[in-house]
Design a protein around this motif. Structure first.
Motif, PDB file in Angstrom:
ATOM      1  N   LEU A   5       0.856  -1.177   0.000  1.00  0.00           N
ATOM      2  CA  LEU A   5       0.000   0.000   0.000  1.00  0.00           C
ATOM      3  C   LEU A   5       0.897   1.233   0.000  1.00  0.00           C
ATOM      4  N   THR A   6       0.495   2.237  -0.721  1.00  0.00           N
ATOM      5  CA  THR A   6       1.216   3.498  -0.702  1.00  0.00           C
ATOM      6  C   THR A   6       0.296   4.574  -0.150  1.00  0.00           C
ATOM      7  N   LEU A   7       0.882   5.667   0.291  1.00  0.00           N
ATOM      8  CA  LEU A   7       0.087   6.772   0.803  1.00  0.00           C
ATOM      9  C   LEU A   7      -0.849   7.292  -0.284  1.00  0.00           C
ATOM     10  N   ASP A   8      -0.362   7.415  -1.512  1.00  0.00           N
ATOM     11  CA  ASP A   8      -1.205   7.909  -2.609  1.00  0.00           C
ATOM     12  C   ASP A   8      -2.394   6.981  -2.859  1.00  0.00           C
ATOM     13  N   MET A   9      -2.151   5.675  -2.803  1.00  0.00           N
ATOM     14  CA  MET A   9      -3.218   4.701  -3.014  1.00  0.00           C
ATOM     15  C   MET A   9      -4.275   4.818  -1.913  1.00  0.00           C
ATOM     16  N   VAL A  10      -3.824   4.860  -0.673  1.00  0.00           N
ATOM     17  CA  VAL A  10      -4.756   4.956   0.453  1.00  0.00           C
ATOM     18  C   VAL A  10      -5.506   6.283   0.413  1.00  0.00           C
ATOM     19  N   ALA A  11      -4.775   7.377   0.193  1.00  0.00           N
ATOM     20  CA  ALA A  11      -5.410   8.697   0.151  1.00  0.00           C
ATOM     21  C   ALA A  11      -6.468   8.756  -0.950  1.00  0.00           C
ATOM     22  N   GLY A  12      -6.205   8.141  -2.087  1.00  0.00           N
ATOM     23  CA  GLY A  12      -7.163   8.136  -3.181  1.00  0.00           C
ATOM     24  C   GLY A  12      -8.425   7.352  -2.862  1.00  0.00           C
ATOM     25  N   LYS A  13      -8.276   6.201  -2.260  1.00  0.00           N
ATOM     26  CA  LYS A  13      -9.429   5.339  -1.947  1.00  0.00           C
ATOM     27  C   LYS A  13     -10.204   5.844  -0.732  1.00  0.00           C
ATOM     28  N   MET A  14      -9.521   6.550   0.180  1.00  0.00           N
ATOM     29  CA  MET A  14     -10.141   6.921   1.448  1.00  0.00           C
ATOM     30  C   MET A  14     -10.399   8.418   1.590  1.00  0.00           C
ATOM     31  N   LYS A  15     -10.258   9.194   0.523  1.00  0.00           N
ATOM     32  CA  LYS A  15     -10.338  10.651   0.626  1.00  0.00           C
ATOM     33  C   LYS A  15     -11.666  11.155   1.173  1.00  0.00           C
ATOM     34  N   PHE A  17     -13.310  10.005   3.572  1.00  0.00           N
ATOM     35  CA  PHE A  17     -13.427   9.760   5.007  1.00  0.00           C
ATOM     36  C   PHE A  17     -12.561  10.677   5.851  1.00  0.00           C
ATOM     37  N   GLY A  18     -11.527  11.272   5.258  1.00  0.00           N
ATOM     38  CA  GLY A  18     -10.670  12.176   6.010  1.00  0.00           C
ATOM     39  C   GLY A  18      -9.255  12.189   5.470  1.00  0.00           C
TER      40      GLY A  18
END
Length: 159
Positions: A5-15, A17-18
Motif C-alpha cells: 500500500l502506498t500513501l497515494d493509493m490509500v489517500a485516493g481510496k479513502m479521501k 473519510f478524512g
C-alpha cells in the motif's frame, strides 16, 4: 490486495473519510469522524485488503478521547483509523458487527475509559472488579481515586 500500500493509493481510496498521512514506512493513518467509522472500515476491507484487526487503542489527550483502529492484511501495512470523541459522554457505533474481534477491545475500552460503543450489547466489566465504582474510569487523565472509596476491595484513605 497483496501488493504494498502506498500513501497515494490509500489517500485516493479513502479521501471521502478524512486526511491520510504516512506515520512510518509501514503505517498509514486516516483521521475520520465517529459517524464514518463503519464506512471507513468497510472500504479499507474491500478496497485495501485490510482484513485483520490488530487492536483498538484508546488515548486520553486531555481535551478529547481518541480511538485508533489498527488494521492490516496480506500487504503487511498497518492502516490506523483515528477518531476523536468528546470527553463528556463519548460514544461511537460498535464495529463488532463488521469486525467480530472488536467486541473484546470495546469492552476493555468501555471499562477503562468510559467510551460507549452503541450497539454492543455486552459492555460488562472485563478489566475492573465488579465492585468498582460506577462512572470512574482509571485510564482517564482527570481520574483521581475518591476519598474513602473501595477499589477492588481496597479502601483508599486520604490523610
Amino acid at each position: 490486495m497483496t501488493g504494498p500500500l502506498t500513501l497515494d493509493m490509500v489517500a485516493g481510496k479513502m479521501k471521502e473519510f478524512g486526511n491520510s498521512e504516512l506515520v512510518r514506512k509501514n503505517r498509514i493513518r486516516i483521521t475520520t469522524t465517529p459517524d464514518k467509522v463503519h464506512d471507513t472500515i468497510k472500504t479499507a476491507q474491500a478496497m485495501l485488503g485490510c482484513d485483520r484487526l490488530i487492536t483498538i487503542s484508546a488515548v486520553d489527550n486531555t481535551r478529547t478521547l481518541e480511538l485508533i483502529y489498527h488494521l492490516t492484511g496480506p500487504h503487511r501495512m498497518v492502516l490506523s483509523i483515528a477518531i476523536e470523541l468528546t470527553r463528556d459522554q463519548p460514544a461511537i457505533p460498535t464495529t463488532s458487527d463488521i469486525l467480530p474481534p472488536a467486541a473484546i477491545y470495546e469492552r476493555q475500552i468501555h471499562d477503562l475509559f468510559g467510551i460507549t460503543f452503541t450497539g454492543n450489547t455486552n459492555l460488562n466489566r472485563i478489566m475492573l472488579n465488579e465492585d468498582w465504582p460506577a462512572n470512574e474510569f482509571p485510564l482517564r487523565k482527570d481520574w483521581k481515586p475518591g476519598p474513602d472509596t473501595f477499589y477492588g476491595g481496597i479502601k483508599v484513605e486520604r490523610t
